[in-house]
Design an enzyme around this catalytic site. Structure first.
Site, mmCIF file in Angstrom:
data_model
loop_
_atom_site.group_PDB
_atom_site.id
_atom_site.type_symbol
_atom_site.label_atom_id
_atom_site.label_comp_id
_atom_site.label_asym_id
_atom_site.label_seq_id
_atom_site.Cartn_x
_atom_site.Cartn_y
_atom_site.Cartn_z
ATOM 1 N N ARG A 164 0.846 -1.317 -0.011
ATOM 2 C CA ARG A 164 0.132 0.023 -0.287
ATOM 3 C C ARG A 164 0.884 1.377 -0.048
ATOM 4 O O ARG A 164 0.694 2.189 0.781
ATOM 5 C CB ARG A 164 -1.006 -0.045 1.239
ATOM 6 C CG ARG A 164 -2.140 -1.032 1.070
ATOM 7 C CD ARG A 164 -2.842 -1.114 -0.064
ATOM 8 N NE ARG A 164 -3.974 -1.858 0.087
ATOM 9 C CZ ARG A 164 -3.665 -3.065 -0.111
ATOM 10 N NH1 ARG A 164 -2.563 -3.594 -0.648
ATOM 11 N NH2 ARG A 164 -4.567 -4.154 0.085
ATOM 12 N N SER A 238 -11.137 0.595 3.168
ATOM 13 C CA SER A 238 -10.202 0.452 4.697
ATOM 14 C C SER A 238 -9.563 1.797 5.078
ATOM 15 O O SER A 238 -8.844 2.441 4.230
ATOM 16 C CB SER A 238 -9.168 -0.573 4.181
ATOM 17 O OG SER A 238 -9.793 -1.763 3.763
ATOM 18 N N GLU A 335 -4.489 4.322 5.964
ATOM 19 C CA GLU A 335 -4.360 3.932 4.495
ATOM 20 C C GLU A 335 -4.918 5.044 3.653
ATOM 21 O O GLU A 335 -4.423 5.527 2.820
ATOM 22 C CB GLU A 335 -5.204 2.736 4.119
ATOM 23 C CG GLU A 335 -5.020 2.380 2.683
ATOM 24 C CD GLU A 335 -5.695 0.819 2.370
ATOM 25 O OE1 GLU A 335 -5.187 -0.111 3.065
ATOM 26 O OE2 GLU A 335 -6.326 0.930 1.518
HETATM 27 C C1 LIG Z 1 -15.346 0.919 -1.012
HETATM 28 C C2 LIG Z 1 -13.993 1.067 -1.275
HETATM 29 C C3 LIG Z 1 -13.155 -0.179 -1.549
HETATM 30 C C4 LIG Z 1 -11.727 -0.027 -1.742
HETATM 31 N N1 LIG Z 1 -11.015 -1.103 -1.893
HETATM 32 C C5 LIG Z 1 -9.684 -1.242 -1.977
HETATM 33 C C6 LIG Z 1 -9.238 -2.348 -2.081
HETATM 34 O O1 LIG Z 1 -9.553 -3.399 -2.112
HETATM 35 N N2 LIG Z 1 -7.507 -2.294 -2.259
HETATM 36 C C7 LIG Z 1 -7.092 -1.092 -2.375
HETATM 37 O O2 LIG Z 1 -5.963 -0.954 -2.638
HETATM 38 N N3 LIG Z 1 -7.713 0.237 -2.210
HETATM 39 C C8 LIG Z 1 -9.321 0.192 -2.237
HETATM 40 N N4 LIG Z 1 -9.795 1.367 -1.913
HETATM 41 C C9 LIG Z 1 -9.221 2.466 -1.849
HETATM 42 C C10 LIG Z 1 -9.085 3.491 -3.286
HETATM 43 O O3 LIG Z 1 -10.199 2.896 -4.100
HETATM 44 C C11 LIG Z 1 -7.786 3.333 -4.248
HETATM 45 O O4 LIG Z 1 -6.808 3.621 -3.302
HETATM 46 C C12 LIG Z 1 -8.021 4.001 -5.575
HETATM 47 O O5 LIG Z 1 -6.813 3.577 -6.251
HETATM 48 C C13 LIG Z 1 -8.047 5.675 -5.276
HETATM 49 O O6 LIG Z 1 -8.498 6.054 -6.590
HETATM 50 P P1 LIG Z 1 -8.930 7.334 -6.751
HETATM 51 O O7 LIG Z 1 -8.913 7.808 -8.230
HETATM 52 O O8 LIG Z 1 -10.219 7.444 -6.254
HETATM 53 O O9 LIG Z 1 -7.853 8.277 -5.995
HETATM 54 P P2 LIG Z 1 -7.888 9.785 -4.962
HETATM 55 O O10 LIG Z 1 -8.687 9.225 -3.846
HETATM 56 O O11 LIG Z 1 -8.728 10.510 -6.016
HETATM 57 O O12 LIG Z 1 -6.359 9.991 -4.717
HETATM 58 C C14 LIG Z 1 -5.681 9.314 -3.861
HETATM 59 C C15 LIG Z 1 -4.351 9.708 -3.895
HETATM 60 O O13 LIG Z 1 -3.522 9.450 -5.239
HETATM 61 C C16 LIG Z 1 -3.181 10.785 -5.958
HETATM 62 N N5 LIG Z 1 -3.469 10.738 -7.239
HETATM 63 C C17 LIG Z 1 -4.728 10.462 -7.769
HETATM 64 N N6 LIG Z 1 -4.521 10.389 -9.323
HETATM 65 C C18 LIG Z 1 -3.348 10.502 -9.404
HETATM 66 C C19 LIG Z 1 -2.522 10.979 -10.492
HETATM 67 N N7 LIG Z 1 -2.964 10.807 -11.698
HETATM 68 N N8 LIG Z 1 -1.421 11.322 -10.301
HETATM 69 C C20 LIG Z 1 -0.622 11.335 -9.252
HETATM 70 N N9 LIG Z 1 -1.310 11.257 -8.004
HETATM 71 C C21 LIG Z 1 -2.619 10.928 -8.287
HETATM 72 C C22 LIG Z 1 -4.189 11.716 -5.075
HETATM 73 O O14 LIG Z 1 -3.316 13.038 -5.081
HETATM 74 C C23 LIG Z 1 -4.244 11.304 -3.681
HETATM 75 O O15 LIG Z 1 -2.951 11.462 -2.982
HETATM 76 C C24 LIG Z 1 -11.175 1.241 -1.948
HETATM 77 C C25 LIG Z 1 -12.054 2.341 -1.661
HETATM 78 C C26 LIG Z 1 -13.186 2.157 -1.457
HETATM 79 C C27 LIG Z 1 -14.068 3.370 -1.295
#
Ligand SMILES: Cc1cc2nc3c(=O)[nH]c(=O)nc-3n(C[C@H](O)[C@H](O)[C@H](O)COP(=O)(O)OP(=O)(O)OC[C@H]3O[C@@H](n4cnc5c(N)ncnc54)[C@H](O)[C@@H]3O)c2cc1C
Length: 347
Positions: A164, A238, A335
């Site tokens: 992670r 999480s 996380e």
């Molecule tokens: C119901 C649920 C279940 C989930 N299950 C899992 C799981 O099983 N495993 C897991 O690992 N995660 C899980 N997650 C967490 C999450 O979905 C992931 O971490 C996902 O990759 C975040 O993507 P996002 O586009 O929403 O990022 P955001 O929340 O928009 O951003 C997260 C971080 O990434 C950075 N970021 C985003 N895009 C970029 C880019 N293009 N360049 C540079 N930095 C960037 C942002 O600045 C921020 O720091 C879950 C979340 C939810 C709500």
């Protein structure tokens, strides 16, 4: 490209929490991204990159600079013998991307089905689930370096992936904006079915040799049982990482806390279930703060029952951390990434 002012960020996060962004825009291509960054520079404002907002807790008083929501779309497949190389752009929906690769019969990310968010965020915390981690299929990550204004291609090694985590999470790498990622997926891979829940599902359905599509079906069904539906409940999944314990420490812990679920992670470390810690030491009823609560079916997940503020979630998370530390000596790590000012938030 339109720049909005005082845009409420709650509507851009799956927690449905977050105050306003001083400035907000969406970048659909590199030119718009460059334009956005130039705007932030003229205003001497910091910038924040947002994907689907599914791994962030944004402060109630919002963010002072420019929030850039990544919308860069597109994916290209090419042949590489028994592998396929897929180059996907950062604003693609992660789960739609997984569905597409699975429909083509490719192995490698099928167990990462139903994770919300964008492709661009997938390397940031090296997303993982049910025995797969995205780091295992990433060849390179192309980034725009906001400091040098150059596009750079980082090898898998350079991304510094671990559990992670990646170097993108480090504060001094916030200038690196993910544009595109190359994935190497296998045409004749093996399903990763090491998790008992996955095995039980396959057995119940009489599936002996699951292809990527059957694995995706299994994962989606299992996740539906355990996790809240983000279209109905505010959450970022999480909230805490599973703690990693050195083998020697793990051995002692098992003696002190009989039944603690510890699993081999690497040669030197075991992984302890954070859900078990929370379930055993933090009662769901007692551990609630306003509308912020522990999700009843999976204690690792914190939820917003309608009106929780960032402050409520933050206080609840701190209370959980404090209790777990007091009872077990284990320090839980977030996380979810907190963005904005939480310095005034006290328990
Ligand atoms: C119901 C649920 C279940 C989930 N299950 C899992 C799981 O099983 N495993 C897991 O690992 N995660 C899980 N997650 C967490 C999450 O979905 C992931 O971490 C996902 O990759 C975040 O993507 P996002 O586009 O929403 O990022 P955001 O929340 O928009 O951003 C997260 C971080 O990434 C950075 N970021 C985003 N895009 C970029 C880019 N293009 N360049 C540079 N930095 C960037 C942002 O600045 C921020 O720091 C879950 C979340 C939810 C709500």
């Amino acid at each position: 490209m339109r720049i909005l002012e005082q845009e409420p960020l709650a509507k851009h996060t799956t927690f449905r929490i977050g105050g306003p962004a001083r400035y907000f825009c969406e970048a659909s291509n590199e030119a718009e991204l460059a334009e956005a960054l130039a705007f932030a520079e003229t205003k001497s404002a910091p910038f924040f990159i947002l994907g689907g907002g599914s791994n962030v807790l944004i402060a109630d008083n919002g963010l002072p600079g420019l929030v850039i929501k990544m919308r860069l779309r597109g994916k290209e497949y090419s042949d590489d013998g028994s592998f396929a190389r897929v180059i996907a752009h950062s604003g693609e929906s992660w789960d739609a991307f997984v569905a597409d690769t699975v429909a083509k019969g490719l192995y490698g990310i099928e167990n990462l089905s139903a994770i919300p968010g964008t492709v661009g965020a997938s390397p940031v915390q090296n997303i993982g689930a049910y025995g797969q981690e995205v780091k295992d299929v990433i060849e390179w990550v192309e980034v725009f370096d906001a400091d040098t204004k150059a596009v750079r291609r980082l090898s898998n090694d350079e991304c510094g992936f671990s559990y992670r985590h990646s170097m993108f999470k480090n504060e001094n790498n916030k200038n690196l904006i993910v544009l595109r990622i190359a994935f190497r997926l296998s045409r004749d891979g093996h399903p990763e079915r090491g998790y008992p829940e996955v095995e039980a599902y396959l057995e119940a359905k009489g599936i002996v040799a699951p292809n990527p599509a059957r694995m995706r079906e299994a994962i989606i069904a299992i996740r539906k049982q355990k996790l809240p539906d983000v279209s109905e409940t505010g959450t970022a999944g999480s909230f805490f990482k599973n703690p990693l314990l050195q083998k020697a420490h793990s051995h002692i812990f098992k003696h002190l806390f009989y039944g603690a679920p510890l699993h081999a992670h690497t040669e030197t470390h075991d992984k302890l279930s954070a859900a078990w810690l929370i379930r055993n030491f933090c009662g769901e009823k007692q551990f609630r703060c306003g509308d912020a609560a522990i999700y009843i079916r999976q204690p690792l997940v914190l939820v917003n029952h309608r009106r929780a503020r960032a402050q409520d979630v933050f206080i609840l998370a701190q209370k959980i951390k404090t209790r777990v530390k007091k009872e077990t000596g284990i320090t839980l790590e977030f996380e979810v990434q907190t963005l904005g000012d939480f310095s005034q938030t006290t328990i």
